[in-house]
Design a protein around this motif. Structure first.
Motif, mmCIF file in Angstrom:
data_model
loop_
_atom_site.group_PDB
_atom_site.id
_atom_site.type_symbol
_atom_site.label_atom_id
_atom_site.label_comp_id
_atom_site.label_asym_id
_atom_site.label_seq_id
_atom_site.Cartn_x
_atom_site.Cartn_y
_atom_site.Cartn_z
ATOM 1 N N LYS A 1 2.483 30.933 15.337
ATOM 2 C CA LYS A 1 2.382 29.493 15.051
ATOM 3 C C LYS A 1 1.610 29.255 13.764
ATOM 4 C CE LYS A 1 0.305 28.271 18.879
ATOM 5 N NZ LYS A 1 0.287 29.486 19.726
ATOM 6 N N ARG A 2 2.067 28.273 13.036
ATOM 7 C CA ARG A 2 1.275 27.713 11.951
ATOM 8 C C ARG A 2 1.584 26.223 11.905
ATOM 9 N NH1 ARG A 2 2.708 26.191 6.982
ATOM 10 N NH2 ARG A 2 4.893 26.400 6.313
ATOM 11 N N PHE A 3 0.685 25.471 11.260
ATOM 12 C CA PHE A 3 0.836 24.014 11.252
ATOM 13 C C PHE A 3 1.095 23.512 9.840
ATOM 14 C CE2 PHE A 3 -1.715 25.127 14.936
ATOM 15 C CZ PHE A 3 -0.999 24.497 15.946
ATOM 16 N N LYS A 4 2.068 22.621 9.734
ATOM 17 C CA LYS A 4 2.488 22.105 8.432
ATOM 18 C C LYS A 4 1.462 21.123 7.873
ATOM 19 C CE LYS A 4 7.483 22.547 9.075
ATOM 20 N NZ LYS A 4 8.785 21.985 8.676
ATOM 21 N N ASP A 5 1.516 20.973 6.555
ATOM 22 C CA ASP A 5 0.706 19.925 5.918
ATOM 23 C C ASP A 5 1.195 18.563 6.392
ATOM 24 O OD1 ASP A 5 -0.734 21.821 4.529
ATOM 25 O OD2 ASP A 5 0.569 21.731 2.760
ATOM 26 N N TYR A 6 0.278 17.625 6.454
ATOM 27 C CA TYR A 6 0.614 16.307 6.972
ATOM 28 C C TYR A 6 0.628 15.292 5.842
ATOM 29 C CZ TYR A 6 1.061 13.090 10.954
ATOM 30 O OH TYR A 6 1.535 12.214 11.888
ATOM 31 N N SER A 7 1.755 14.623 5.681
ATOM 32 C CA SER A 7 1.893 13.614 4.630
ATOM 33 C C SER A 7 1.569 12.243 5.206
ATOM 34 C CB SER A 7 3.323 13.616 4.071
ATOM 35 O OG SER A 7 3.500 12.498 3.212
ATOM 36 N N TRP A 8 0.633 11.550 4.550
ATOM 37 C CA TRP A 8 0.246 10.202 4.965
ATOM 38 C C TRP A 8 0.931 9.137 4.133
ATOM 39 C CZ3 TRP A 8 -2.178 9.565 9.442
ATOM 40 C CH2 TRP A 8 -2.885 10.654 9.973
ATOM 41 N N ASP A 9 1.949 9.520 3.358
ATOM 42 C CA ASP A 9 2.712 8.522 2.599
ATOM 43 C C ASP A 9 3.348 7.534 3.561
ATOM 44 O OD1 ASP A 9 2.061 9.842 0.286
ATOM 45 O OD2 ASP A 9 4.001 10.872 0.091
ATOM 46 N N LEU A 10 3.443 6.276 3.095
ATOM 47 C CA LEU A 10 3.962 5.214 3.944
ATOM 48 C C LEU A 10 5.411 5.493 4.350
ATOM 49 C CD1 LEU A 10 2.831 2.495 5.013
ATOM 50 C CD2 LEU A 10 4.059 1.372 3.151
ATOM 51 N N ASN A 11 5.748 5.182 5.587
ATOM 52 C CA ASN A 11 7.083 5.460 6.113
ATOM 53 C C ASN A 11 8.059 4.325 5.749
ATOM 54 O OD1 ASN A 11 5.800 3.582 7.778
ATOM 55 N ND2 ASN A 11 6.840 4.287 9.639
ATOM 56 N N PHE B 1 4.940 10.980 20.444
ATOM 57 C CA PHE B 1 6.186 10.889 19.683
ATOM 58 C C PHE B 1 6.749 9.474 19.723
ATOM 59 C CE2 PHE B 1 6.019 14.991 22.053
ATOM 60 C CZ PHE B 1 5.421 15.709 21.024
ATOM 61 N N ALA B 2 6.026 8.590 20.392
ATOM 62 C CA ALA B 2 6.458 7.190 20.512
ATOM 63 C C ALA B 2 5.594 6.254 19.674
ATOM 64 C CB ALA B 2 6.422 6.755 21.973
ATOM 65 N N ILE B 3 4.283 6.546 19.601
ATOM 66 C CA ILE B 3 3.405 5.717 18.760
ATOM 67 C C ILE B 3 3.413 6.282 17.348
ATOM 68 C CG2 ILE B 3 1.976 4.931 20.672
ATOM 69 C CD1 ILE B 3 -0.105 7.018 19.905
ATOM 70 N N VAL B 4 3.431 5.384 16.379
ATOM 71 C CA VAL B 4 3.678 5.794 14.991
ATOM 72 C C VAL B 4 2.598 5.236 14.078
ATOM 73 C CG1 VAL B 4 5.328 5.720 13.091
ATOM 74 C CG2 VAL B 4 6.150 5.891 15.446
ATOM 75 N N CYS B 5 2.031 6.111 13.242
ATOM 76 C CA CYS B 5 0.910 5.732 12.367
ATOM 77 C C CYS B 5 1.366 5.328 10.971
ATOM 78 C CB CYS B 5 -0.096 6.871 12.293
ATOM 79 S SG CYS B 5 0.579 8.417 11.648
ATOM 80 N N ALA B 6 2.612 4.892 10.848
ATOM 81 C CA ALA B 6 3.139 4.360 9.583
ATOM 82 C C ALA B 6 3.119 5.382 8.452
ATOM 83 C CB ALA B 6 2.360 3.108 9.167
ATOM 84 N N SER B 7 3.263 6.661 8.795
ATOM 85 C CA SER B 7 3.204 7.721 7.788
ATOM 86 C C SER B 7 4.423 8.636 7.880
ATOM 87 C CB SER B 7 1.931 8.550 7.961
ATOM 88 O OG SER B 7 0.797 7.717 7.872
ATOM 89 N N VAL C 1 0.862 -1.185 0.000
ATOM 90 C CA VAL C 1 0.000 0.000 0.000
ATOM 91 C C VAL C 1 0.895 1.230 0.000
ATOM 92 C CG1 VAL C 1 -1.992 -1.045 1.150
ATOM 93 C CG2 VAL C 1 -0.146 -0.063 2.520
ATOM 94 N N LYS C 2 0.376 2.327 -0.477
ATOM 95 C CA LYS C 2 1.142 3.565 -0.498
ATOM 96 C C LYS C 2 0.908 4.418 0.737
ATOM 97 C CE LYS C 2 1.455 3.906 -5.554
ATOM 98 N NZ LYS C 2 1.164 4.752 -6.745
ATOM 99 N N SER C 3 -0.203 4.142 1.416
ATOM 100 C CA SER C 3 -0.549 4.928 2.593
ATOM 101 C C SER C 3 -1.448 4.104 3.498
ATOM 102 C CB SER C 3 -1.277 6.218 2.185
ATOM 103 O OG SER C 3 -1.866 6.852 3.302
#
Length: 295
Positions: free
Chosen positions: A284-294, A200-206, A158-160
């Motif tokens: 403050k501003r928030f960056k775009d979030y990339s869901w591409d696979l890590n 910062f410890a749990i990771v959503c594979a992105s 999968v890609k994401s």
């Protein structure tokens, strides 16, 4: 003369009889038992049980590839839980996750059964009230990460993670008597333990997630591991750009803002771990979030 001979003969008989009695009543020393040795030459201990686990990087094809280890036996009278052993996950992460947190899912898929065996062990050793907070945190963080990897492997390639239908609601994993999904572990368990660094410890594979650490979390070193994961995430310019007066932050700080304001403002939290002393008036501003696979 006959009388003297009779007395001498009687004394001689009594002397021999006494000697024989002493010899017959003397106990032979009991030989010490020979210690029982296992296949690896180690000595079995009465306080341990011998269990077999597979090599943490492949499923063995023969008994020659099985390692024997000693495992402390649970004291049933004290009802003390065993400290859970995360070595299988730790070895898998070291083998298939780079220093940058990229996962070789293609190669890891060859050892999917071993990951599943680790998750099965989690299911048989769910924490109870006797476990320390550190033991519980390490257990649930590792459970979340192992299950996320399993989720990806079940659908790979999968890609994401978002290519999977309802990824955080899937109930593939039974722990104790309950089937869990990832949302429950994150929101109903980990977030309620009042430790914001779990994000910062749990990771959503992105890609935009914090990097997956290439070691399992453990209770004895948890504080250092959580601090390191936080420092790495904040100092990574791809995820956060921090200066005195300007912040470009991961959306994690927007989505879970409440968690980072338990003991002050968001900037107060950031200043505990940032290399830069951030102004309370920083923009403050928030960056775009990339869901591409890590990977």
């Amino acid at each position: 003369m006959k009388l003297l001979s009779l007395i001498f003969f009687t004394c001689l008989v009594l002397s021999c009889s006494g000697t024989k009695s002493v010899v017959n009543n003397t106990k032979k020393p009991t030989p010490k038992p020979t210690p029982k040795t296992e296949g690896n030459g180690s000595v079995a201990n009465s306080n341990t049980e011998v269990i077999k686990i597979t090599d943490a990087l492949h499923v063995p094809d023969s008994n020659e590839e099985i390692e024997i280890i000693e495992k402390p036996i649970l004291n049933a009278e004290e009802n003390v839980p065993e400290v859970f052993n995360h070595n299988i996950l730790n070895n898998l992460l070291k083998a298939y996750v780079s220093e940058a947190g990229n996962v070789s899912y293609k190669d890891l898929k060859k050892n999917h059964k071993l990951l599943l065996s680790y998750i099965e062990q989690l299911g048989k050793n769910i924490p109870n009230n006797a476990w320390s907070k550190e033991e519980k945190l390490a257990y649930w963080i590792n459970a979340y990460n192992a299950m996320t990897i399993d989720l990806i492997l079940r659908h790979y390639p999968v890609k994401s993670i978002k290519d999977i239908k309802n990824p955080w609601q899937q109930r593939y994993w039974k722990l104790g008597e309950k089937w869990y999904n990832l949302d429950e572990i994150e929101h109903d368990i980990l977030r309620k333990m009042n430790e914001p660094r779990i994000h910062f410890a749990i990771v959503c594979a992105s890609y935009s997630c914090p990097k997956l650490q290439n070691e399992a979390f453990n209770a004895s070193n948890l504080e250092a591991q959580l601090t390191n994961a936080t420092n790495e995430f904040l100092s990574d310019p791809e995820r956060n750009t921090i200066s005195v007066n300007n912040l470009e932050l991961s959306k994690i700080f927007q989505w879970f803002a409440k968690d980072f304001k338990q003991n002050g403002s968001l900037i107060d939290f950031l200043n505990r771990y940032s290399k830069v002393e951030i102004s309370q008036n920083a923009k403050k501003r928030f960056k775009d979030y990339s869901w591409d696979l890590n990977e």
